[in-house]
Design an enzyme around this catalytic site. Sequence first.
Site, PDB file in Angstrom:
ATOM      1  N   ASP A   1       0.809  -1.209   0.000  1.00  0.00           N
ATOM      2  CA  ASP A   1       0.000   0.000   0.000  1.00  0.00           C
ATOM      3  C   ASP A   1       0.845   1.263   0.000  1.00  0.00           C
ATOM      4  O   ASP A   1       2.058   1.217   0.236  1.00  0.00           O
ATOM      5  CB  ASP A   1      -0.959   0.002   1.209  1.00  0.00           C
ATOM      6  CG  ASP A   1      -0.330  -0.602   2.461  1.00  0.00           C
ATOM      7  OD1 ASP A   1       0.908  -0.544   2.584  1.00  0.00           O
ATOM      8  OD2 ASP A   1      -1.069  -1.144   3.291  1.00  0.00           O
TER       9      ASP A   1
ATOM     10  N   ASN B   1      -7.651  -4.159  14.032  1.00  0.00           N
ATOM     11  CA  ASN B   1      -9.012  -4.501  13.582  1.00  0.00           C
ATOM     12  C   ASN B   1      -8.993  -5.627  12.536  1.00  0.00           C
ATOM     13  O   ASN B   1      -9.996  -5.882  11.891  1.00  0.00           O
ATOM     14  CB  ASN B   1      -9.708  -3.260  13.007  1.00  0.00           C
ATOM     15  CG  ASN B   1      -8.967  -2.691  11.801  1.00  0.00           C
ATOM     16  OD1 ASN B   1      -8.002  -3.284  11.319  1.00  0.00           O
ATOM     17  ND2 ASN B   1      -9.413  -1.547  11.303  1.00  0.00           N
TER      18      ASN B   1
ATOM     19  N   HIS C   1      -7.171  -5.741   9.771  1.00  0.00           N
ATOM     20  CA  HIS C   1      -6.910  -5.385   8.361  1.00  0.00           C
ATOM     21  C   HIS C   1      -5.594  -5.983   7.866  1.00  0.00           C
ATOM     22  O   HIS C   1      -4.659  -6.185   8.632  1.00  0.00           O
ATOM     23  CB  HIS C   1      -6.992  -3.870   8.110  1.00  0.00           C
ATOM     24  CG  HIS C   1      -5.875  -3.041   8.645  1.00  0.00           C
ATOM     25  ND1 HIS C   1      -6.035  -1.735   9.056  1.00  0.00           N
ATOM     26  CD2 HIS C   1      -4.545  -3.308   8.827  1.00  0.00           C
ATOM     27  CE1 HIS C   1      -4.882  -1.242   9.441  1.00  0.00           C
ATOM     28  NE2 HIS C   1      -3.963  -2.177   9.324  1.00  0.00           N
TER      29      HIS C   1
ATOM     30  N   GLU D   1      -9.702  -2.595   5.174  1.00  0.00           N
ATOM     31  CA  GLU D   1     -10.342  -2.427   6.474  1.00  0.00           C
ATOM     32  C   GLU D   1     -11.542  -3.369   6.587  1.00  0.00           C
ATOM     33  O   GLU D   1     -12.007  -3.919   5.574  1.00  0.00           O
ATOM     34  CB  GLU D   1     -10.793  -0.958   6.617  1.00  0.00           C
ATOM     35  CG  GLU D   1      -9.659   0.067   6.531  1.00  0.00           C
ATOM     36  CD  GLU D   1      -8.800   0.134   7.797  1.00  0.00           C
ATOM     37  OE1 GLU D   1      -8.665  -0.893   8.508  1.00  0.00           O
ATOM     38  OE2 GLU D   1      -8.246   1.214   8.071  1.00  0.00           O
TER      39      GLU D   1
HETATM   40  C1  F6R Z   1       1.382  -1.688   6.093  1.00  0.00           C
HETATM   41  C2  F6R Z   1       0.150  -2.468   6.120  1.00  0.00           C
HETATM   42  C3  F6R Z   1      -0.684  -2.573   7.364  1.00  0.00           C
HETATM   43  C4  F6R Z   1       0.144  -2.911   8.608  1.00  0.00           C
HETATM   44  C5  F6R Z   1      -0.752  -2.953   9.841  1.00  0.00           C
HETATM   45  C6  F6R Z   1       0.028  -3.229  11.107  1.00  0.00           C
HETATM   46  O1  F6R Z   1       1.958  -1.749   4.803  1.00  0.00           O
HETATM   47  O2  F6R Z   1      -0.200  -3.008   5.123  1.00  0.00           O
HETATM   48  O3  F6R Z   1      -1.652  -3.567   7.175  1.00  0.00           O
HETATM   49  O4  F6R Z   1       0.776  -4.135   8.418  1.00  0.00           O
HETATM   50  O5  F6R Z   1      -1.423  -1.731   9.990  1.00  0.00           O
HETATM   51  O6  F6R Z   1       0.874  -2.157  11.369  1.00  0.00           O
HETATM   52  P1  F6R Z   1       1.950  -2.225  12.541  1.00  0.00           P
HETATM   53  O7  F6R Z   1       2.944  -3.251  12.147  1.00  0.00           O
HETATM   54  O8  F6R Z   1       2.534  -0.839  12.590  1.00  0.00           O
HETATM   55  O9  F6R Z   1       1.198  -2.582  13.778  1.00  0.00           O
END
Ligand code: F6R
Length: 269
Positions: free
Chosen positions: A70, A140, A142, A147
């Site tokens: 992303d 959550n 994702h 989401e």
């Molecule tokens: C980032 C991504 C998100 C993160 C997720 C967890 O490229 O795709 O899905 O993997 O938000 O983020 P952290 O590791 O910061 O808890």
Amino acid sequence: MSSVDVIILKDIEDVAMQGARMLRHQLRKKSDSVLGLATGSTPLALYEQLIQECANGRLSFRCASTFNLDEYLGLQPGDAQSYRSYMQRYLFDKVDIDIANTYLPGCGDGEDPKDVGPRYEALIRSKGGIDFQILGIGQNGHIGFNEPTSSLSSRTRIKTLTRETVAANRRFFTDATSQPQLAITMGIATILEAARVVLLATGEEKAEAIRASVEGPVSAMWPASVLQLHPQVTFLMDEAAASSLTLRDYYHWVAEQNRRLADVRTAPG
Ligand code: F6R
């Protein structure tokens, strides 16, 4: 052979070492692997480990290409908070990868954001698809920025982040007004097409999302739960992230049996 593996290790360092081992194995098997990469806090220890292994000559990204999950919409690649900058800072600038082979679904100046998704998908296809996808997981559930209630058949597209995700990522921005609330993310169907998926989770704040995704029903309310349908997925986590799993002891038991099997296979004679 299909499998959903749940591997529970002591802490984030062990998770990083195991993730690096799996990636090393992938790159030895296929040096021109197409890797799917994630940002956020969780993969940082893994990237550190990969940088060290590359410096020691145990691993090379020379022939590999990468696709990130992303990118924020509205940040230019050079912006310090963009995921392009993150990747340069924490991995690409410190390993032997050819930057021309690293891709993020960013939206260039004057480009219609709606064109980015189909172009990114076409680029992934032109490289033969993703061989090895690394994922983190949101509190959550994702994956990427898919989401809760994202379509399980979604492709790369623009997504509005939830208020919770914006709040969770607030720590990366010095000025709240510059924090984007829209992103371009690979879709759930795009992620499911990767040949192998490794989801990393560390810390107690991920325990509920891990429980729902590993042991709950497949549901768009917990997007990572769809990985139960993937033919070769590993949920790789530390004890804290595993703390709400009902079958925690069973996963440890399976890991023990797998180690025994490996010993038998490598025993002389
Ligand atoms: C980032 C991504 C998100 C993160 C997720 C967890 O490229 O795709 O899905 O993997 O938000 O983020 P952290 O590791 O910061 O808890």
